[in-house]
Design a protein around this motif. Structure first.
Motif, PDB file in Angstrom:
ATOM      1  N   ARG A  50     -14.763 -38.863  40.243  1.00  0.00           N
ATOM      2  CA  ARG A  50     -15.915 -38.108  39.729  1.00  0.00           C
ATOM      3  C   ARG A  50     -16.839 -39.017  38.931  1.00  0.00           C
ATOM      4  N   TYR A  51     -16.278 -39.887  38.096  1.00  0.00           N
ATOM      5  CA  TYR A  51     -17.108 -40.828  37.348  1.00  0.00           C
ATOM      6  C   TYR A  51     -17.888 -41.722  38.298  1.00  0.00           C
ATOM      7  N   GLU A  53     -20.026 -40.039  30.964  1.00  0.00           N
ATOM      8  CA  GLU A  53     -20.353 -38.793  31.670  1.00  0.00           C
ATOM      9  C   GLU A  53     -21.681 -38.277  31.151  1.00  0.00           C
ATOM     10  N   PRO A 103     -11.918 -35.102  34.123  1.00  0.00           N
ATOM     11  CA  PRO A 103     -12.548 -35.668  35.318  1.00  0.00           C
ATOM     12  C   PRO A 103     -11.750 -36.858  35.843  1.00  0.00           C
ATOM     13  N   ARG A 115     -22.159 -34.091  30.222  1.00  0.00           N
ATOM     14  CA  ARG A 115     -21.111 -33.476  29.445  1.00  0.00           C
ATOM     15  C   ARG A 115     -21.640 -32.201  28.788  1.00  0.00           C
TER      16      ARG A 115
END
Length: 79
Positions: free
Chosen positions: A8-9, A69, A4, A72
């Motif tokens: 995205r984070y 995340e 990622p 996950r």
């Protein structure tokens, strides 16, 4: 599977936190505000959106650094 990116984070945290805070503040504020006063309702909604965006942005930037995340995928063992 690709790694990622930092964006995205940021966007995962920003969207989840902002939506939750905005909805929560509007819901809480509707119990306190006079529903006949349109100006007070508009002020409440505007204030909720600004607070949600600022808090979401700050926590999104922190998530770029910590790289948490929440969604996950984990591999499960088939029986």
């Amino acid at each position: 599977m690709t790694q990622p990116t930092n964006f995205r984070y940021f966007i995962v945290t920003f969207s989840a936190i902002s939506a939750g805070i905005i909805a929560g503040l509007i819901t809480k504020g509707l119990f306190d505000v006079d529903l006949n006063d349109l100006n007070a309702i508009c002020h409440l909604i505007l204030k909720s959106i600004i607070i949600g965006i600022i808090v979401g942005a700050v926590l999104g930037l922190l998530n770029i650094y910590f790289k948490f995340e929440p969604f996950r995928k984990t591999r499960t063992k088939d029986l």
